[in-house]
Design a protein around this motif. Structure first.
Motif, PDB file in Angstrom:
ATOM      1  N   GLU A  44      30.655   8.361 -43.639  1.00  0.00           N
ATOM      2  CA  GLU A  44      30.057   8.758 -44.937  1.00  0.00           C
ATOM      3  C   GLU A  44      31.071   8.210 -46.169  1.00  0.00           C
ATOM      4  O   GLU A  44      31.982   8.665 -46.097  1.00  0.00           O
ATOM      5  CB  GLU A  44      29.709   9.846 -45.012  1.00  0.00           C
ATOM      6  CG  GLU A  44      28.619  10.349 -46.126  1.00  0.00           C
ATOM      7  CD  GLU A  44      28.074  11.652 -46.147  1.00  0.00           C
ATOM      8  OE1 GLU A  44      27.050  11.998 -46.818  1.00  0.00           O
ATOM      9  OE2 GLU A  44      28.613  12.638 -45.405  1.00  0.00           O
ATOM     10  N   ASP A  45      30.555   7.670 -47.061  1.00  0.00           N
ATOM     11  CA  ASP A  45      31.202   7.388 -48.364  1.00  0.00           C
ATOM     12  C   ASP A  45      31.434   8.455 -49.142  1.00  0.00           C
ATOM     13  O   ASP A  45      30.220   9.406 -49.127  1.00  0.00           O
ATOM     14  CB  ASP A  45      30.778   6.324 -49.053  1.00  0.00           C
ATOM     15  CG  ASP A  45      30.782   4.839 -48.510  1.00  0.00           C
ATOM     16  OD1 ASP A  45      31.903   4.696 -47.548  1.00  0.00           O
ATOM     17  OD2 ASP A  45      29.922   3.896 -48.417  1.00  0.00           O
ATOM     18  N   HIS A  46      32.315   8.542 -49.920  1.00  0.00           N
ATOM     19  CA  HIS A  46      32.621   9.703 -50.985  1.00  0.00           C
ATOM     20  C   HIS A  46      31.434   9.554 -52.172  1.00  0.00           C
ATOM     21  O   HIS A  46      31.431   8.212 -52.426  1.00  0.00           O
ATOM     22  CB  HIS A  46      33.871   9.949 -51.538  1.00  0.00           C
ATOM     23  CG  HIS A  46      34.112  10.939 -52.251  1.00  0.00           C
ATOM     24  ND1 HIS A  46      33.755  11.103 -53.492  1.00  0.00           N
ATOM     25  CD2 HIS A  46      34.652  12.498 -51.954  1.00  0.00           C
ATOM     26  CE1 HIS A  46      34.013  12.394 -54.287  1.00  0.00           C
ATOM     27  NE2 HIS A  46      34.648  13.166 -53.079  1.00  0.00           N
ATOM     28  N   PRO A  47      30.903  10.329 -52.546  1.00  0.00           N
ATOM     29  CA  PRO A  47      30.010   9.916 -53.696  1.00  0.00           C
ATOM     30  C   PRO A  47      30.401   9.142 -54.819  1.00  0.00           C
ATOM     31  O   PRO A  47      29.724   8.338 -55.506  1.00  0.00           O
ATOM     32  CB  PRO A  47      29.466  11.359 -54.263  1.00  0.00           C
ATOM     33  CG  PRO A  47      29.623  12.351 -52.999  1.00  0.00           C
ATOM     34  CD  PRO A  47      30.847  11.800 -52.381  1.00  0.00           C
ATOM     35  N   SER A  48      31.784   9.303 -55.191  1.00  0.00           N
ATOM     36  CA  SER A  48      32.463   8.789 -56.200  1.00  0.00           C
ATOM     37  C   SER A  48      32.918   7.355 -55.809  1.00  0.00           C
ATOM     38  O   SER A  48      33.511   6.530 -56.588  1.00  0.00           O
ATOM     39  CB  SER A  48      33.463   9.387 -56.829  1.00  0.00           C
ATOM     40  OG  SER A  48      34.511   9.606 -55.598  1.00  0.00           O
ATOM     41  N   ASP A  49      32.793   6.802 -54.420  1.00  0.00           N
ATOM     42  CA  ASP A  49      33.304   5.515 -54.029  1.00  0.00           C
ATOM     43  C   ASP A  49      32.133   5.176 -52.957  1.00  0.00           C
ATOM     44  O   ASP A  49      32.664   4.837 -51.756  1.00  0.00           O
ATOM     45  CB  ASP A  49      34.553   5.718 -53.255  1.00  0.00           C
ATOM     46  CG  ASP A  49      35.159   4.431 -53.034  1.00  0.00           C
ATOM     47  OD1 ASP A  49      34.833   3.331 -53.405  1.00  0.00           O
ATOM     48  OD2 ASP A  49      36.061   4.364 -52.012  1.00  0.00           O
ATOM     49  N   LEU A  50      31.080   4.856 -53.473  1.00  0.00           N
ATOM     50  CA  LEU A  50      29.965   4.214 -52.492  1.00  0.00           C
ATOM     51  C   LEU A  50      30.221   2.639 -52.166  1.00  0.00           C
ATOM     52  O   LEU A  50      30.640   2.215 -53.180  1.00  0.00           O
ATOM     53  CB  LEU A  50      28.655   4.435 -53.077  1.00  0.00           C
ATOM     54  CG  LEU A  50      28.186   5.866 -53.366  1.00  0.00           C
ATOM     55  CD1 LEU A  50      26.966   6.000 -54.221  1.00  0.00           C
ATOM     56  CD2 LEU A  50      28.004   6.594 -52.166  1.00  0.00           C
ATOM     57  N   SER A  51      29.816   2.508 -51.090  1.00  0.00           N
ATOM     58  CA  SER A  51      30.221   0.988 -50.471  1.00  0.00           C
ATOM     59  C   SER A  51      29.104   0.121 -51.554  1.00  0.00           C
ATOM     60  O   SER A  51      27.903   0.383 -51.593  1.00  0.00           O
ATOM     61  CB  SER A  51      29.709   0.907 -49.180  1.00  0.00           C
ATOM     62  OG  SER A  51      29.702  -0.476 -48.724  1.00  0.00           O
TER      63      SER A  51
END
Length: 267
Positions: A44-51
């Motif tokens: 899962e991506d971090h909310p501040s670093d979405l794919s």
């Protein structure tokens, strides 16, 4: 299995690609995951670093496409059972079909890809299909289901008709719809055509499909006496080989299949 949709001469009825107004959504629609070369094993991506690639739009578009095609088929063939319907939908939304549509819109040409993989990826049927699903997902995200259906209904109707005919033949049936084997009463009606599909009747069925006409097939044990002699009509009938009289109403108007008006109508 290759579908043969009919969009008229030179594909004149092929729908235009709707516009995605948001530059952010459009950029993401065309961004393949290879462009940023981000790791793929992350849960899962971090909310501040979405794919920023198009995989989520592709996933969303796949679901929306399945919904739209299923609704379309229910409107086109309301009597179709789930088993054949599933086979037809699989042909309509298969990668070969989606890749062909994608190429017509030149969507693969707009993909942002890793330079080292660009040629191979653009030539991939899977990638060509994926970018169409991504576009559907992006359009749905911005404008909702109604906008997507306005585009996809006329786009996929010819594909659904082509797939329907293929699956009918796979089930050992004729290419044109036929009524159930049970006769209907004079007050009953059926939207399907009689079993015989030769000569004028085959052309009649084709015209009905193209013109989206309302048709009723009215069955009875014998013709109306003022039109035909009942004894003459029933002389070839038997308990094992019954004869049924059929009338057809097109958009509420009666047509005699042997009359000049019918011949001129179908020509």
């Amino acid at each position: 299995m290759v579908l043969q949709p009919n969009f008229g001469p030179h594909d004149r009825d092929f729908p235009l690609l709707p516009t995605i107004n948001s530059r952010e959504i459009e950029d993401r629609v065309y961004t393949h995951r290879s462009f940023y070369a981000r790791p793929t094993h992350v849960f899962e991506d971090h909310p501040s670093d979405l794919s920023p690639d198009n995989e989520k739009f592709e996933h969303l578009g796949d679901v929306v496409l399945g919904l739209c095609v299923t609704k379309l088929m229910m409107r086109l063939y309301p009597g179709l059972h789930v088993g054949p319907s599933t086979k037809i939908r699989a042909l309509v939304v298969g990668n070969n079909t989606l890749a062909a549509i994608s190429s017509k819109y030149k969507l693969p040409d707009r993909l942002r890809l890793h330079p080292a993989q660009a040629i191979a990826l653009r030539a991939s049927t899977h990638i060509q299909a994926d970018v169409l699903e991504s576009y559907i997902g992006g359009l749905f995200q911005e404008q909702g289901l109604e906008a997507v259906e306005r585009w996809l209904d006329p786009l996929f109707t010819p594909y659904a008709i082509s797939a329907y005919q293929i699956v009918r033949m796979q089930h050992g049936l004729s290419m044109l719809p036929t009524p159930s084997s049970s006769p209907r009463s004079s007050n009953a009606n059926n939207t399907l055509a009689p079993t015989t599909t030769t000569g004028h009747l085959a052309l009649f069925n084709q015209r009905l499909q193209k013109r989206d006409c309302s048709v009723e097939w009215i069955y009875s044990n014998a013709p109306e006496e003022e039109e035909t002699n009942v004894d003459e009509f029933t002389q070839h009938a038997s308990k094992t080989t019954p004869v049924w009289y059929v009338k057809v109403l097109v958009n509420g108007e009666f047509y005699d299949l042997t009359c000049d008006s019918f011949v001129s109508w179908i020509c």
